[in-house]
Design an enzyme around this catalytic site. Structure first.
Site, PDB file in Angstrom:
ATOM      1  CD  GLU A   1       6.933  -5.718  -2.231  1.00  0.00           C
ATOM      2  OE1 GLU A   1       7.170  -4.863  -3.111  1.00  0.00           O
ATOM      3  OE2 GLU A   1       7.765  -6.563  -1.869  1.00  0.00           O
ATOM      4  CG  LEU A   2       6.077   0.734   1.067  1.00  0.00           C
ATOM      5  CD1 LEU A   2       6.971   1.607   1.937  1.00  0.00           C
ATOM      6  CD2 LEU A   2       4.733   0.507   1.733  1.00  0.00           C
TER       7      LEU A   2
ATOM      8  N   GLY B   1       0.815  -1.202   0.000  1.00  0.00           N
ATOM      9  CA  GLY B   1       0.000   0.000   0.000  1.00  0.00           C
ATOM     10  C   GLY B   1       0.846   1.248   0.000  1.00  0.00           C
TER      11      GLY B   1
ATOM     12  CB  CYS C   1       3.513   0.615  -7.307  1.00  0.00           C
ATOM     13  SG  CYS C   1       3.511  -1.170  -7.206  1.00  0.00           S
TER      14      CYS C   1
ATOM     15  CD  GLU D   1       2.660   5.104  -6.292  1.00  0.00           C
ATOM     16  OE1 GLU D   1       2.800   4.004  -6.857  1.00  0.00           O
ATOM     17  OE2 GLU D   1       2.446   5.215  -5.072  1.00  0.00           O
TER      18      GLU D   1
END
Length: 498
Positions: free
Chosen positions: A266-267, A246, A304, A398
């Site tokens: 997991e970014l 996230g 991502c 992002e």
């Protein structure tokens, strides 16, 4: 003990209407209802999809207690038993793939073509996990390697760290759940899944398939709870492993809150594509433009590893830019339930408004909008900008929307420097035919993965996946996740020679 044959469930996955009884959640492999529920609406037009029951605190407590009790029994099950269960889930996802794709589209808003791809990938994750379960074993080592060594042998085994809390986002509501659940069950670790509040239905349907297996009670639970109740779950000492996918701020807050736990994050990312001067033929440029256009906007840019930044060599930048603009402008947008649609809405109108603000900010500081740049509800038009200042949010944050920036560079060295000039480091695509450039990219780019001749939007379910810097900690991918969820134990036999 084999997994039972699939049987019809008494309460199947929700149809796409809001009038049904709330979809139950799963506690220790058993359905439960609740007095509280939350509406799930279609991101495209806000039509009701279903209501999802919300787990109460007592339900969460039961799930954690059951996972704790199941830790030893699940770890002792045979590899064959766990592998058969995982294979069963893979097969059932494939059998129900059309239904699953429609459900993903309904709750998430991604076009059917991408929802079908997600269902196929989730099946592959469980299939890989079933295979790796059979291969997951320890290693023998010699103990006569040094003059002072006593000789003998040692065996290094891997054992589950304990029950896992898996927290998943909205953008891949099935496949990212699969990447938490399948490796955990493969190594014999119970798992509690907390899906994103906006998209719990795909995870709950996965529960239907897991319930058809003969995994021990307590092996898994799926708990839709509001995000403000997540800290208590994260802090629970009975869940020694937290696997989160996230946003960066949330991931960092988790790591800071439980520094004593094993945490995998997991970014985000702002993935780049570098187009080198040797990628210059009309066919090369056509390929690069098509791939960049599609994978800057697929999932409405809510990935991502969607292409957000393009760095093109000065000799081909003008031609490539025109081609990308043409390709992006031609993308079919609209209702994701229609087969023609390539780009659907963002998850909600607030997300689309944020993208709208960021584009306006870039334009106000000198950027040129080459196509797109407008919003209708939760739909943001696929957008290409040039001349974006490096300090603009679109350049350094992002975007998580269907927006792409293009910059001209003087050479590969400058391009790599521009890629690295970021808080993130997930993946990069490098369009080149040169092997030396490929290996220079591997050595010089501060990212978790480099894709040659294509966009960075690549993930194979069995390869390590993750990033550096603020893109996360640890790696996913079935084999790497299995290793991550376990810890080594050494059994030494000094003086014993095999």
């Amino acid at each position: 003990m084999t997994s039972p044959s699939p049987t019809p469930t008494s309460r199947s996955a929700p149809r796409q209407d809001g009038s049904r009884t709330p979809v139950p959640f799963w506690v220790a492999g058993t359905r439960r209802d609740s007095a509280q529920s939350t509406p799930i609406t279609h991101p495209y037009d806000n039509t009701p999809v279903a209501r999802a029951a919300v787990a109460a605190e007592a339900d969460v407590a039961d799930a954690v207690a059951a996972a704790t009790a199941a830790a030893e029994p699940l770890a002792r099950t045979s590899a064959a038993h766990r592998s058969r269960a995982l294979d069963h889930v893979a097969r059932r996802i494939t059998e129900r793939s059309d239904e699953i794709a429609e459900l993903i589209t309904a709750e998430n808003g991604k076009p059917l073509r991408w929802a079908r791809a997600e269902a196929g990938r989730a099946a592959a994750v469980f299939h890989w996990a079933a295979e790796e379960t059979r291969r997951f074993a320890g290693q023998w080592h010699r103990l006569d390697t040094d003059p002072q060594s006593p000789g003998g042998t040692a065996f290094v085994a891997r054992h589950p760290r304990g029950p896992v809390l898996g927290i998943t986002p909205f953008n891949f509501p099935l496949n990212l759940v699969a990447h938490k659940v399948a490796p955990a069950l493969a190594v014999g670790a119970p798992i509690i899944v907390k899906p994103a509040p906006a998209t719990p239905l795909s995870a709950l349907l996965l529960g239907d398939l897991l319930a058809e297996t003969a995994l021990p009670p307590g092996s898994w639970s799926i708990l839709p709870v509001p995000n403000d109740r997540m800290p208590a779950l994260v802090a629970d000492a009975r869940l020694p492993v937290v696997s989160f996918t996230g946003s960066g701020p949330v991931g960092r807050s988790i790591r800071e809150a439980v520094p004593h736990k094993h945490v995998t994050l997991e970014l985000g990312g702002n993935a780049a594509a570098v187009v080198c001067d040797d990628w210059s033929s009309p066919a090369d440029l056509a390929w690069a433009a098509e791939r960049i256009a599609v994978f800057a906007t697929y999932q409405a840019g809510q990935s991502c590893i969607a292409v957000q930044r393009v760095f093109a060599h000065r000799t081909i930048a003008a031609d490539l830019t025109e081609r990308i603009v043409e390709q992006v402008a031609a993308l079919a947008t609209g209702d994701p339930r229609e087969e023609r649609t390539q780009v659907g809405p963002l998850i909600d109108e607030d997300a689309a408004r944020r993208v709208e603000r960021w584009v306006a900010e870039a334009a106000d500081t000198g950027a040129r909008i080459r196509t797109g740049g407008h919003r209708t509800g939760a739909q943001y038009a696929p957008t290409v900008l040039t001349g974006v200042p490096p300090t603009a949010k679109l350049a350094c944050e992002e975007a998580f929307g269907p927006v792409l920036t293009i910059d001209e560079v003087q050479g590969t060295a400058e391009a790599f420097d521009r890629v690295n000039d970021s808080r993130f480091g997930l993946q990069t695509g490098v369009f080149t035919h040169r092997s030396d450039t490929a290996f220079a990219a591997l050595a010089g780019l501060h990212v978790g993965g480099v894709v040659i001749g294509d966009v960075p939007s690549f993930r194979a379910e069995h390869l390590p996946y993750g990033g550096v810097k603020e893109s996360g900690v640890g790696r996913e991918g079935v084999m790497d996740a299995m290793a991550d969820l376990t810890e080594p134990r050494v059994l030494a036999f000094p003086g014993v020679t095999l």
